[in-house]
Design a protein around this motif. Structure first.
Motif, PDB file in Angstrom:
ATOM      1  N   ASP A 157      89.281 -89.130  29.126  1.00  0.00           N
ATOM      2  CA  ASP A 157      88.811 -89.376  27.760  1.00  0.00           C
ATOM      3  C   ASP A 157      87.304 -89.588  27.720  1.00  0.00           C
ATOM      4  O   ASP A 157      86.738 -89.774  26.643  1.00  0.00           O
ATOM      5  N   GLY A 158      86.647 -89.572  28.870  1.00  0.00           N
ATOM      6  CA  GLY A 158      85.219 -89.857  28.929  1.00  0.00           C
ATOM      7  C   GLY A 158      84.357 -88.619  28.765  1.00  0.00           C
ATOM      8  O   GLY A 158      84.539 -87.627  29.474  1.00  0.00           O
ATOM      9  N   PRO A 159      83.377 -88.635  27.857  1.00  0.00           N
ATOM     10  CA  PRO A 159      82.494 -87.478  27.691  1.00  0.00           C
ATOM     11  C   PRO A 159      81.620 -87.215  28.907  1.00  0.00           C
ATOM     12  O   PRO A 159      81.057 -86.123  29.044  1.00  0.00           O
ATOM     13  N   TRP A 160      81.500 -88.203  29.805  1.00  0.00           N
ATOM     14  CA  TRP A 160      80.738 -88.004  31.041  1.00  0.00           C
ATOM     15  C   TRP A 160      81.514 -87.179  32.056  1.00  0.00           C
ATOM     16  O   TRP A 160      80.971 -86.764  33.067  1.00  0.00           O
ATOM     17  N   GLN A 161      82.810 -86.948  31.790  1.00  0.00           N
ATOM     18  CA  GLN A 161      83.668 -86.255  32.741  1.00  0.00           C
ATOM     19  C   GLN A 161      83.530 -84.751  32.568  1.00  0.00           C
ATOM     20  O   GLN A 161      83.548 -84.249  31.441  1.00  0.00           O
ATOM     21  N   GLY A 184      84.874 -81.217  32.245  1.00  0.00           N
ATOM     22  CA  GLY A 184      86.170 -80.795  31.733  1.00  0.00           C
ATOM     23  C   GLY A 184      86.841 -81.872  30.912  1.00  0.00           C
ATOM     24  O   GLY A 184      88.073 -81.925  30.819  1.00  0.00           O
ATOM     25  N   SER A 185      86.051 -82.713  30.272  1.00  0.00           N
ATOM     26  CA  SER A 185      86.584 -83.832  29.498  1.00  0.00           C
ATOM     27  C   SER A 185      87.503 -83.364  28.370  1.00  0.00           C
ATOM     28  O   SER A 185      87.286 -82.311  27.766  1.00  0.00           O
ATOM     29  N   PHE A 186      88.510 -84.192  28.107  1.00  0.00           N
ATOM     30  CA  PHE A 186      89.386 -83.983  26.963  1.00  0.00           C
ATOM     31  C   PHE A 186      89.156 -85.089  25.937  1.00  0.00           C
ATOM     32  O   PHE A 186      90.086 -85.498  25.232  1.00  0.00           O
ATOM     33  N   SER A 187      87.917 -85.579  25.838  1.00  0.00           N
ATOM     34  CA  SER A 187      87.632 -86.731  24.983  1.00  0.00           C
ATOM     35  C   SER A 187      88.032 -86.489  23.530  1.00  0.00           C
ATOM     36  O   SER A 187      88.436 -87.419  22.835  1.00  0.00           O
ATOM     37  N   SER A 188      87.946 -85.257  23.065  1.00  0.00           N
ATOM     38  CA  SER A 188      88.312 -84.956  21.680  1.00  0.00           C
ATOM     39  C   SER A 188      89.633 -84.205  21.575  1.00  0.00           C
ATOM     40  O   SER A 188      89.994 -83.730  20.506  1.00  0.00           O
ATOM     41  N   GLU A 228      95.817 -84.399  23.078  1.00  0.00           N
ATOM     42  CA  GLU A 228      97.048 -83.614  23.131  1.00  0.00           C
ATOM     43  C   GLU A 228      96.924 -82.492  24.160  1.00  0.00           C
ATOM     44  O   GLU A 228      97.883 -82.189  24.882  1.00  0.00           O
ATOM     45  N   GLY A 229      95.728 -81.872  24.217  1.00  0.00           N
ATOM     46  CA  GLY A 229      95.514 -80.802  25.197  1.00  0.00           C
ATOM     47  C   GLY A 229      95.615 -81.315  26.621  1.00  0.00           C
ATOM     48  O   GLY A 229      96.222 -80.682  27.492  1.00  0.00           O
ATOM     49  N   TYR A 230      95.031 -82.489  26.844  1.00  0.00           N
ATOM     50  CA  TYR A 230      95.119 -83.086  28.180  1.00  0.00           C
ATOM     51  C   TYR A 230      96.567 -83.463  28.509  1.00  0.00           C
ATOM     52  O   TYR A 230      97.067 -83.174  29.596  1.00  0.00           O
ATOM     53  N   TRP A 238      93.982 -92.435  21.614  1.00  0.00           N
ATOM     54  CA  TRP A 238      93.828 -91.325  22.555  1.00  0.00           C
ATOM     55  C   TRP A 238      94.926 -91.414  23.622  1.00  0.00           C
ATOM     56  O   TRP A 238      95.575 -90.417  23.956  1.00  0.00           O
ATOM     57  N   ASP A 239      95.123 -92.617  24.148  1.00  0.00           N
ATOM     58  CA  ASP A 239      96.125 -92.829  25.183  1.00  0.00           C
ATOM     59  C   ASP A 239      97.518 -92.457  24.672  1.00  0.00           C
ATOM     60  O   ASP A 239      98.306 -91.807  25.366  1.00  0.00           O
TER      61      ASP A 239
END
Length: 532
Positions: free
Chosen positions: A176-180, A182-186, A189-191, A227-228
């Motif tokens: 969920d972190g934008p620093w990651q 391949g982030s799925f922060s937004s 559901e995709g993650y 998000w979780d």
């Protein structure tokens, strides 16, 4: 005159079984923990693989149950296939997470073989950022399948004939972190959908394994806890854990805020439990998903300027900055900068212990706990030597005595209020009222008829008369008492003297009619043992 403090324990106050993995550690190739401490081919004690035997032997002696590896942010672009086979043929790659060249001298096999030598269980993190479902399948096949396939036979060719049998697999890190990468922060559901298919696929390769989906990286995340919930909702039926992280910060000099940080951990855990159980109810599922708190820490950080108008959460803004002057660094394991925590050992040991007690109080649902810096806590090191910090002794007492069933201890003592504060725009802590000066947890080993009560005095000035009420445990008597305290908060254990701070036997106590009475010193760590 200090108010009497009281801890009540009772066999009816059971929380849940204590997992063997609750007091574990976390490893990621940043700083010196891999390059320099775990691995240094030039060190006088280095073995044939370049592992420092002084550090390896020190960890092995602790019987550390598990280590989460090899990261961390590092794994979200790490290609494990570049790290296997002859060392001189491996691909050097960029690690954008930490802006370093990664030589892959310590690769997939080395991480797992180090764990074998250390006698600890590897808890493996899979690249769900730039990695694919096929990559994850190949990884588990290489690692756990006996033989007869391309990847399992490749492992055997690379020198490890038998499967590693890794049982715990984390599907991504802080997704969920934008620093990651391949982030799925937004896109939770995709993650969650990717985890659904990845977990299904790797469990079809090895149906004995467990998997974890990432929850929030911190309770400050803008999407927490929704998000979780959205991610878990997609994959509830194929995962065993929700992986969460948090690093508590307190301003310099505010010891009570630092040691009271465990309350924020409990808030985080309670919210995650509620979220998990909501999803279980939604799925009409009898299955219980538990929590892996696989990165945690406490630290002192100076207050930074705030930016009114930016809003409370600006993690994305902080991590979408680009510095044209920044350069990648290639680390030399034999010439790594030393990192040292400011201040003495005692406060640092207490701050980490307070979090460990919070995990113990939730042992019914928190089944894995990996301390960031846990390896260093157990075996402090520099370029040349390994020794025992104060944290080593605390960690070891928890490993030795926190067995069986967690007890919901009832504490009655003086309290204090923690005003709210903001370290920076993101890390904002609401105030807490009525915080107990005595922080406690308990464990009951029913089979061996042993009880352990752990207690911290958060007060930096006051000694408290403490009563532990064991009337509900008829026949139990004191079997040992230990305390660690110093009048010199800046004192540190060193290689030359690693016993400057360590628990000492507490002999000044009384026990009568089921009540154990003792005095707890300011800013102290205390362990009280009872047997029947």
């Amino acid at each position: 005159m200090a108010q009497n403090a009281k801890i009540t324990i009772h066999p009816s106050y059971e929380v849940g079984s204590i997992s063997d993995r609750l007091f574990s550690a976390f490893m990621e190739p940043i700083g010196t923990i891999v390059n320099g401490t775990m691995f240094n081919p030039k060190h006088p004690t280095a073995d044939e693989q370049g592992f420092r035997r002084d550090f390896l032997d020190a960890i092995k002696k602790t019987n550390l149950p598990a280590v989460r590896m090899p990261g961390g942010n590092f794994v979200s672009c790490w290609q494990w296939k570049n790290s296997i086979g002859p060392v001189d043929e491996r691909k050097v790659s960029l690690d954008p997470a930490w802006h370093q060249y990664y030589t892959n001298e310590v690769g997939h096999d080395e991480y797992l073989q180090w764990a074998e030598k250390a006698g600890t269980e590897p808890l493996y993190t899979v690249n769900m950022g730039t990695g694919t479902i096929q990559d994850a399948m190949d990884l588990v096949e290489y690692t756990n399948h006996k033989g007869g396939t391309y990847w399992s036979d490749m492992r055997r060719k690379n020198g490890h004939d038998e499967p590693y049998n890794v049982k715990m697999w984390y599907l991504g890190n802080e997704m969920d972190g934008p620093w990651q990468l391949g982030s799925f922060s937004s896109n939770p559901e995709g993650y969650g959908s990717k985890v659904l298919e990845s977990s299904k696929a790797i469990r079809w390769i090895d149906e004995t394994i467990e998997t974890a989906v990432c929850g929030s990286s911190a309770p400050f995340m803008e999407g927490f806890p929704e998000w979780d919930m959205k991610a878990l909702d997609k994959c509830y039926d194929v995962v065993d854990y929700v992986s969460v992280h948090h690093y508590h910060s307190a301003p310099p000099g505010d010891i009570r805020a630092l040691l009271g940080g465990s309350l924020y951990y409990e808030d985080f855990i309670n919210t995650e439990i509620a979220m998990i159980d909501y999803v279980a109810s939604k799925h009409r599922s009898p299955k219980q998903v538990n929590i892996s708190f696989d990165e945690y820490g406490a630290m002192v950080r100076p207050l930074e300027p705030l930016h009114p108008g930016y809003g409370r959460y600006n993690m994305a803004r902080n991590h979408y900055r680009f510095d044209p002057e920044r350069r990648y660094i290639k680390h030399d394991p034999d010439n790594m900068p030393e990192r040292e925590f400011p201040g003495g050992d005692m406060i640092h040991a207490l701050s980490m212990a307070s979090i460990q007690l919070a995990l113990l109080r939730h042992a019914d649902r928190v089944k894995i706990g990996c301390m960031t810096g846990g390896l260093s806590a157990l075996a402090a090191s520099n370029h040349d030597h390994v020794w025992k910090s104060a944290s080593h002794y605390v960690f070891m007492q928890l490993l030795e005595y926190a067995k069986g069933t967690s007890l919901d201890v009832k504490v009655d003592c003086e309290t204090y209020d923690m005003p709210g504060y903001a370290i920076e725009d993101t890390s904002q802590y609401t105030g807490k009222e009525g915080v107990n000066y005595i922080d406690a947890a308990g464990a009951w080993d029913k089979e061996k008829k042993k009880i352990a009560v752990f207690a911290i005095n958060r007060n930096e000035e006051t000694e408290y008369p403490l009563t532990i009420d064991l009337k509900g445990f008829e026949g139990y008597k004191p079997a040992g008492a230990y305390t660690m305290h110093t009048d010199y908060p800046d004192i540190k254990n060193t290689y030359e003297n690693d016993k400057a701070l360590m628990p000492e036997t507490e002999e000044s106590f009384t026990f009568e009619n089921g009540e154990f009475k003792v005095y707890v010193k300011p800013l102290s760590w205390n362990v009280y043992l009872f047997e029947s």
